[in-house]
Design a protein around this motif. Structure first.
Motif, PDB file in Angstrom:
ATOM      1  N   ALA A   1      -5.482   4.615   8.469  1.00  0.00           N
ATOM      2  CA  ALA A   1      -5.312   4.664   6.991  1.00  0.00           C
ATOM      3  C   ALA A   1      -5.016   3.335   6.435  1.00  0.00           C
ATOM      4  O   ALA A   1      -4.651   2.437   6.907  1.00  0.00           O
ATOM      5  N   LYS A   2      -5.333   3.089   5.031  1.00  0.00           N
ATOM      6  CA  LYS A   2      -5.128   1.805   4.706  1.00  0.00           C
ATOM      7  C   LYS A   2      -3.714   1.769   3.362  1.00  0.00           C
ATOM      8  O   LYS A   2      -3.375   0.784   3.048  1.00  0.00           O
ATOM      9  N   GLY A   3      -3.179   3.043   3.554  1.00  0.00           N
ATOM     10  CA  GLY A   3      -1.903   3.095   2.803  1.00  0.00           C
ATOM     11  C   GLY A   3      -1.415   4.683   2.915  1.00  0.00           C
ATOM     12  O   GLY A   3      -1.919   5.185   3.553  1.00  0.00           O
ATOM     13  N   VAL A   4      -0.315   4.548   2.105  1.00  0.00           N
ATOM     14  CA  VAL A   4       0.682   5.974   2.241  1.00  0.00           C
ATOM     15  C   VAL A   4       0.897   6.518   0.778  1.00  0.00           C
ATOM     16  O   VAL A   4       1.102   5.614  -0.048  1.00  0.00           O
ATOM     17  N   GLN A   5       0.869   7.756   0.553  1.00  0.00           N
ATOM     18  CA  GLN A   5       1.466   8.281  -0.439  1.00  0.00           C
ATOM     19  C   GLN A   5       2.750   9.117  -0.143  1.00  0.00           C
ATOM     20  O   GLN A   5       2.852   9.911   0.727  1.00  0.00           O
ATOM     21  N   MET A   6       3.967   8.844  -0.591  1.00  0.00           N
ATOM     22  CA  MET A   6       4.992   9.340  -0.284  1.00  0.00           C
ATOM     23  C   MET A   6       5.851  10.284  -1.519  1.00  0.00           C
ATOM     24  O   MET A   6       5.918   9.606  -2.575  1.00  0.00           O
ATOM     25  N   GLY A   7       6.170  11.423  -1.164  1.00  0.00           N
ATOM     26  CA  GLY A   7       6.789  12.368  -2.243  1.00  0.00           C
ATOM     27  C   GLY A   7       8.065  12.447  -2.012  1.00  0.00           C
ATOM     28  O   GLY A   7       9.284  12.028  -2.813  1.00  0.00           O
ATOM     29  N   THR A   8       8.601  13.078  -0.903  1.00  0.00           N
ATOM     30  CA  THR A   8       9.892  13.573  -0.683  1.00  0.00           C
ATOM     31  C   THR A   8      10.761  12.320  -0.752  1.00  0.00           C
ATOM     32  O   THR A   8      11.992  12.242  -1.087  1.00  0.00           O
ATOM     33  N   ALA A   9      10.443  11.194  -0.214  1.00  0.00           N
ATOM     34  CA  ALA A   9      11.026   9.712  -0.077  1.00  0.00           C
ATOM     35  C   ALA A   9      11.738   9.262  -1.500  1.00  0.00           C
ATOM     36  O   ALA A   9      12.610   8.874  -1.794  1.00  0.00           O
TER      37      ALA A   9
ATOM     38  N   PRO B   1       0.782  -1.341  -0.098  1.00  0.00           N
ATOM     39  CA  PRO B   1       0.005  -0.040  -0.109  1.00  0.00           C
ATOM     40  C   PRO B   1       0.892   1.324  -0.028  1.00  0.00           C
ATOM     41  O   PRO B   1       0.777   2.160   0.929  1.00  0.00           O
ATOM     42  N   ILE B   2       1.654   1.357  -0.940  1.00  0.00           N
ATOM     43  CA  ILE B   2       2.454   2.643  -1.156  1.00  0.00           C
ATOM     44  C   ILE B   2       2.478   3.256  -2.391  1.00  0.00           C
ATOM     45  O   ILE B   2       2.496   2.584  -3.533  1.00  0.00           O
ATOM     46  N   ILE B   3       1.984   4.526  -2.339  1.00  0.00           N
ATOM     47  CA  ILE B   3       1.809   5.169  -3.628  1.00  0.00           C
ATOM     48  C   ILE B   3       2.890   6.333  -3.847  1.00  0.00           C
ATOM     49  O   ILE B   3       3.078   7.125  -2.727  1.00  0.00           O
ATOM     50  N   GLN B   4       3.634   6.523  -4.990  1.00  0.00           N
ATOM     51  CA  GLN B   4       4.299   7.568  -5.257  1.00  0.00           C
ATOM     52  C   GLN B   4       3.805   8.790  -5.456  1.00  0.00           C
ATOM     53  O   GLN B   4       2.788   8.622  -6.330  1.00  0.00           O
ATOM     54  N   ALA B   5       3.865   9.919  -4.500  1.00  0.00           N
ATOM     55  CA  ALA B   5       3.019  10.970  -4.862  1.00  0.00           C
ATOM     56  C   ALA B   5       3.343  11.790  -6.111  1.00  0.00           C
ATOM     57  O   ALA B   5       4.573  11.591  -6.768  1.00  0.00           O
ATOM     58  N   PRO B   6       2.504  12.148  -6.670  1.00  0.00           N
ATOM     59  CA  PRO B   6       2.455  12.653  -8.144  1.00  0.00           C
ATOM     60  C   PRO B   6       3.052  14.203  -8.177  1.00  0.00           C
ATOM     61  O   PRO B   6       2.453  15.055  -8.200  1.00  0.00           O
ATOM     62  N   MET B   7       4.740  14.027  -7.948  1.00  0.00           N
ATOM     63  CA  MET B   7       5.174  15.357  -8.042  1.00  0.00           C
ATOM     64  C   MET B   7       5.186  15.859  -9.541  1.00  0.00           C
ATOM     65  O   MET B   7       5.594  15.261 -10.431  1.00  0.00           O
TER      66      MET B   7
END
Lengths: 359, 359
Positions: free
Chosen positions: A237-245, A15-21
């Motif tokens: 939460a069911k998952g995370v969205q990560m940008g900086t990482a 459940p890992i989403i890469q943030a849409p930068m």
């Protein structure tokens, strides 16, 4: 605990989403590699033309057969007054001079109708290209757009910074809502709530949203590792969205100076500014932010201000001048590492599993 | 997972500390009941005279034989200028008139020497009364005070809002550091870092502090239930400190209007203000905060401003007028409930254990 409604809906392993930068960070390589490593890669298409979008989608499809997403900025009416543009240019002019830039009088100031037209074309393109997941920032599209996307079975994700915004996303038919805590880097996604009042930390935001919506919630803001993933899940939460990482990963298209700045920053060095784009966003403090801070409230709205600073951002970036670049970062830069996407995701999952065992 | 270095050091059953709220909230009943229910009750003694302190300590000892703590404000030099006082009074005067209050010219403006003297007497008192735990806000006491307390085997806890402040607490010899996230209600505990820059959300703050100190970390800010406790533990904290959750308990001495306001507030209704005391603090927005907001930066330092607003706070409280009261609250008011301390702690532990099982 890592398999749930989110992994099912998005056809992903973790459940890992890469943030849409936006702005070139989400290269085809980055997006595809995230999806190939078990997460959901996402194109930050906010500033892309439909043609650029189509190109990138097709390239990603060459690199992965897994699900990936695309993110669009929902257009909102904005004021354009020559007074505001003039006063912004007075503030920006000394900065342009320091960079050896000349202001072009023929700068194309965006108009709402054109922005809306581009958005509609972006929607058309992603339907044609059968992108499996679409997320939105800065608002919720019209019910017409929503139902058209639903007819094509596209999974829809909205962004919220408060409980009220999350409820509106659910009402509009979003399948998933991403809640953006005050920790988050880059642009604030708030669209109903006042900017200061919508700065809610994730420890408060996640459980209060979870208690008030039935769609699955994804947490975003300052999450960098297995600790953040497990904490978000504990909060509901069911998952995370990560940008900086992901921004500091080798596959990311961020400027090397930007990556280095994050890798050397502390948690108390980011600030909120609206000077780059006309919308509030979090980044590492620098000369541009501090020099424009006093006049911040008088600057034009997004995307007008964004257009006015385009030359500054571009030139400072190519000159590798950190003073005037937009160094977006969340509040956890001490946890950033330079590594491959695959290693990052592997480490998150291993750490999450270890925390689970030891608790 | 709920038994660790914190429960051992503090001789408590559960890693839950009741935040030391000053201004009459932490009644002897509240403090004793937290300690009797397996947590650590704490006296918010910041504004107490040594005599009041001694009385409360003795009363609590009648009600519990378990460990409890006391919290002091570390004095810091402050400016007192007649100009600032005059301009503050100009702002406060219309508010006083609305409440039917007359400004007394003979108001006793605090002087640093007196504040320091009171602090030293407070220290003497808590040593004499053998209080087992002492925590500090707004700074770190001198090395002389620290070693005297250590000689008496008092467990020492410091407050930090950034990694740097946490490191300073460890260096000074604190046994435990409480990290206060931007979500926290009441006064910001920052003492080195700039106020805006030290507003770090717990999702970012906890892991970055944990990676940089070896003493156990306690998380504070927006934590209200078992979800927040488990999330904090996943992020690396050994326990939690909760204020707002205890403030609405039946045993708390908070004004009923204050409790009701929290029970009906939303997560986006709290703001930061320095108008009540001269130090930044988070509370529910009201007329006092909005009417003084524009002049906020010109107001005198703590504790001068606190003295100037004393009559306003007291009178509005006794008149049950929410417009001018300091309605301190963290960012999770939607999670607040009116219940006994014992029930609150039982629910937290049950929920925490359930989360642990289901993960």
């Amino acid at each position: 605990m890592l398999n749930n409604k989110i992994t099912e809906l998005l056809h992903i392993q973790y459940p890992i989403i890469q943030a849409p930068m936006a702005g070139g960070v989400t290269t085809t390589k980055l997006v595809a590699e995230v999806s190939n490593s078990g997460g959901l890669g996402s194109i930050g298409a906010g500033y892309m033309t439909p043609i650029q979008m189509r190109e990138q989608i097709r390239e990603i499809k060459q690199l992965t057969s897994n699900f990936f997403g695309i993110n669009l900025f929902v257009p909102k009416e904005f004021d354009v007054t020559q007074d505001r543009i003039k006063s912004a240019n007075q503030i920006l002019q000394p900065i342009r001079e320091q960079l050896g830039l000349h202001y072009k009088d023929n700068l194309e100031i965006p108009e709402f109708n054109n922005v809306l037209e581009t958005f509609n074309e972006q929607i058309k393109t992603l339907i044609e290209e059968k992108v499996p997941v679409c997320s939105f920032t800065f608002g919720i599209p019209s019910s017409e757009v929503m139902s058209e996307l639903k007819q094509h079975n596209i999974i829809l994700m909205g962004t919220a910074t408060t409980v009220r915004e999350a409820i509106e996303n659910e009402k509009a038919g979003m399948d998933i809502v991403v809640v953006q805590g005050s920790e988050a880097g880059g642009h604030r996604g708030s669209f109903i709530s006042d900017d200061q009042e919508s700065l809610i930390g994730l420890m408060s935001l996640i459980p209060q949203v979870v208690d008030n919506v039935s769609i699955p919630v994804v947490a975003a803001g300052g999450i960098m590792d297995g600790r953040g993933l497990m904490a978000s899940i504990c909060l509901g939460a069911k998952g995370v969205q990560m940008g900086t990482a992901f921004l500091t990963c080798t596959e990311s298209g961020a400027n090397e100076i930007h990556k280095e700045e994050i890798l050397h920053a502390h948690e108390d060095q980011t600030v909120l500014t609206r000077s780059f784009s006309g919308k509030w966003a979090r980044g590492i403090n620098n000369k541009f932010i501090s020099e424009t801070q006093q006049s911040e409230s008088t600057l034009p709205d997004f995307p007008v201000q964004n257009t006015l600073t385009k030359g500054i951002r571009k030139t400072s970036s190519s000159q590798e001048n950190r003073d005037f670049m937009s160094l977006w970062s969340g509040q956890s830069p001490r946890l950033a590492e330079k590594q491959t996407v695959n290693l990052l995701i592997k480490k998150i999952i291993t750490e999450a599993k270890n925390i689970n065992k030891s608790n």
